[in-house]
Design a protein around this motif. Structure first.
Motif, PDB file in Angstrom:
ATOM      1  N   LEU A 152       0.807  -1.216   0.000  1.00 57.01           N
ATOM      2  CA  LEU A 152       0.000   0.000   0.000  1.00 57.01           C
ATOM      3  C   LEU A 152       0.847   1.276   0.000  1.00 57.01           C
ATOM      4  O   LEU A 152       0.559   2.200  -0.780  1.00 57.01           O
ATOM      5  N   PRO A 153       1.910   1.391   0.817  1.00 55.00           N
ATOM      6  CA  PRO A 153       2.696   2.634   0.792  1.00 55.00           C
ATOM      7  C   PRO A 153       3.354   2.915  -0.558  1.00 55.00           C
ATOM      8  O   PRO A 153       3.401   4.058  -1.015  1.00 55.00           O
ATOM      9  N   ILE A 154       3.883   1.863  -1.202  1.00 58.12           N
ATOM     10  CA  ILE A 154       4.503   2.060  -2.510  1.00 58.12           C
ATOM     11  C   ILE A 154       3.444   2.345  -3.566  1.00 58.12           C
ATOM     12  O   ILE A 154       3.654   3.131  -4.491  1.00 58.12           O
ATOM     13  N   LEU A 155       2.278   1.722  -3.438  1.00 61.31           N
ATOM     14  CA  LEU A 155       1.170   2.011  -4.345  1.00 61.31           C
ATOM     15  C   LEU A 155       0.801   3.488  -4.295  1.00 61.31           C
ATOM     16  O   LEU A 155       0.615   4.133  -5.329  1.00 61.31           O
ATOM     17  N   GLN A 171      -8.579   6.491  -5.926  1.00 57.64           N
ATOM     18  CA  GLN A 171      -9.300   6.228  -4.688  1.00 57.64           C
ATOM     19  C   GLN A 171      -9.865   4.802  -4.660  1.00 57.64           C
ATOM     20  O   GLN A 171      -9.927   4.172  -3.606  1.00 57.64           O
ATOM     21  N   ARG A 172     -10.250   4.301  -5.829  1.00 53.53           N
ATOM     22  CA  ARG A 172     -10.684   2.902  -5.893  1.00 53.53           C
ATOM     23  C   ARG A 172      -9.522   1.970  -5.552  1.00 53.53           C
ATOM     24  O   ARG A 172      -9.678   1.017  -4.765  1.00 53.53           O
ATOM     25  N   LEU A 173      -8.352   2.231  -6.130  1.00 60.01           N
ATOM     26  CA  LEU A 173      -7.177   1.414  -5.846  1.00 60.01           C
ATOM     27  C   LEU A 173      -6.844   1.434  -4.358  1.00 60.01           C
ATOM     28  O   LEU A 173      -6.474   0.405  -3.779  1.00 60.01           O
ATOM     29  N   LEU A 174      -6.988   2.592  -3.756  1.00 54.10           N
ATOM     30  CA  LEU A 174      -6.710   2.727  -2.326  1.00 54.10           C
ATOM     31  C   LEU A 174      -7.655   1.858  -1.506  1.00 54.10           C
ATOM     32  O   LEU A 174      -7.242   1.196  -0.546  1.00 54.10           O
ATOM     33  N   LEU A 342      -2.049  -3.074  -8.433  1.00 51.54           N
ATOM     34  CA  LEU A 342      -2.154  -3.886  -7.216  1.00 51.54           C
ATOM     35  C   LEU A 342      -1.055  -4.939  -7.130  1.00 51.54           C
ATOM     36  O   LEU A 342      -0.902  -5.605  -6.104  1.00 51.54           O
ATOM     37  N   GLN A 343      -0.285  -5.082  -8.211  1.00 56.87           N
ATOM     38  CA  GLN A 343       0.819  -6.034  -8.224  1.00 56.87           C
ATOM     39  C   GLN A 343       2.034  -5.489  -7.467  1.00 56.87           C
ATOM     40  O   GLN A 343       2.943  -6.245  -7.104  1.00 56.87           O
ATOM     41  N   THR A 344       2.081  -4.193  -7.213  1.00 52.20           N
ATOM     42  CA  THR A 344       3.204  -3.572  -6.514  1.00 52.20           C
ATOM     43  C   THR A 344       3.437  -4.265  -5.173  1.00 52.20           C
ATOM     44  O   THR A 344       2.531  -4.339  -4.356  1.00 52.20           O
TER      45      THR A 344
END
Length: 395
Positions: A152-155, A171-174, A342-344
């Motif tokens: 999440l932080p790198i995303l 915001q959806r990705l978050l 989301l692969q990050t």
């Protein structure tokens, strides 16, 4: 002959100067943010690279006393980082548009977990890949979940640099990543459950729930400056108790942050605190992680397992998100962008793998393969996403 303090400072000089110089000189941001370069340099400074090519230099800098001191800083660094990640998780926001969030987060977690578990089931058949204290089921579940992790932080960092963080897609990705983060740490806690210490672990969870309730009441009544001090005391206490119970101090650190509200802290101060942790002490964690890499099973064997896990993680994540996109009726191209974002994996997956290694659920060479997989998947994200973002009219 330099003393321990001087040797320690030489190690710090290397830790901070080398990655930053490479990152700045080669301008690697497009495929490798500074944190990824720091992790790579940590691997290169480890026993499998510098230690193998120049053992005298390696042993002169990374003496047992220096490594012990660096490990202490690294433990505190990752505890602070995970603590802040827990605070910043907003379950209410994650449940906004609950059907879209639940379906996407569910498939984005379950499918790569399945692909990774199948890969792990094959890998762990060979000797030397399962940790000395891990069962086969724990190893399969741990590696499978490592393939499903999103950092999440790198995303957030990548979304800010792409200019989509404040957009609806960002915001959806978050929301998707936040919900998956909660599930990932819950699964890790289950993997670490120990039948011999189940009474301790049950006692920890019970006492944690009671103290968390009391702390939340207190936090509402004190000034923000006092909340920071109380938060750090709470972090140390939860980490100690979780480690005593056999759940690992990082699980305790994450739980300690999860029960606190981000609204109790000034947003700018919280962001600044996270950035200071990343800037000043997390590079020491990356170095200590690199020092734990192990190529004893053979460089090609480790690289081959890393490639196998990378395929499982990427294919699983993309497949899961594409299924979610079909169910929810997304427009063309969205599933590709969301799947790759989301692969990050760097940071959170590395922390996750460190826990598995600390508890001897996986072997050191398996840890090395997971580390390589995390770096490769993160480096692929921006190059794979950028062209599609332009077609979607975002970024």
């Amino acid at each position: 002959m330099p003393n321990t303090v001087e040797t320690f400072l030489v190690a710090l000089l290397v830790i901070f100067a080398v990655p930053w110089s490479l990152w700045r000189f080669f301008r690697t941001d497009y495929f490798a943010p500074l944190v990824v370069v720091q992790i790579l340099v940590g691997i290169l400074l480890g026993p499998g690279a510098l230690g193998a090519v120049y053992p005298a230099y390696y042993q002169a800098i990374f003496t047992p006393d220096v490594v012990t001191a660096l490990n202490g800083i690294a433990w505190w660094a990752v505890m602070l980082f995970v603590f802040v990640a827990g605070i910043e998780l907003d379950l209410k926001a994650a449940l906004d548009g609950w059907r879209d969030t639940a379906v996407t987060a569910g498939f984005a977690l379950a499918t790569p977990f399945l692909f990774g578990a199948l890969a792990a089931a094959a890998i762990l058949q060979a000797p030397g890949w399962l940790g000395s204290d891990g069962s086969y089921v724990q190893g399969v579940a741990g590696i499978g979940m490592a393939c499903a992790v999103t950092a999440l932080p790198i995303l957030v960092l990548l979304m800010e640099r792409m200019g989509i963080f404040r957009q609806p897609l960002g915001q959806r990705l978050l929301r998707y990543a936040s919900l998956d983060d909660i599930a990932i740490w819950a699964v890790l806690a289950l993997i670490l459950l120990d039948g011999e210490r189940i009474a301790r672990q049950a006692a920890f969870l019970l006492v944690f729930a009671l103290l968390a309730w009391a702390l939340r009441q207190l936090m509402r009544r004190v000034a923000e400056s006092d909340r920071w001090y109380l938060g750090l005391v709470w972090l140390a206490l939860c980490s100690l108790a979780a480690d005593w119970a056999g759940l690992h101090f990082m699980v305790g650190a994450f739980l300690s942050g999860c029960v606190l509200e981000s609204d109790w802290f000034d947003r700018r101060k919280l962001d600044g605190f996270r950035e200071i942790v990343l800037l000043t002490i997390m590079p020491v964690f990356f170095l200590s992680t690199g020092l734990r890499t192990d190529w004893s099973g053979g460089g090609w064997a480790v690289a081959g397992v890393a490639a196998m896990l990378l395929v499982a993680a990427v294919a699983g994540k993309l497949a899961g998100v594409h299924i979610a996109g079909r169910v929810l009726g997304w427009r063309s191209g969205e599933a590709w962008v969301i799947g790759w974002m989301l692969q990050t994996k760097a940071l959170i997956m590395i922390i996750f793998a460190n826990v598995l290694l600390d508890r001897a659920i996986i072997a050191p060479q398996t840890f090395t393969a997971l580390l390589l997989m995390a770096i490769a998947s993160t480096m692929l994200t921006v190059p794979m996403v950028t062209p599609r973002l332009a077609r979607l009219g975002q970024g």
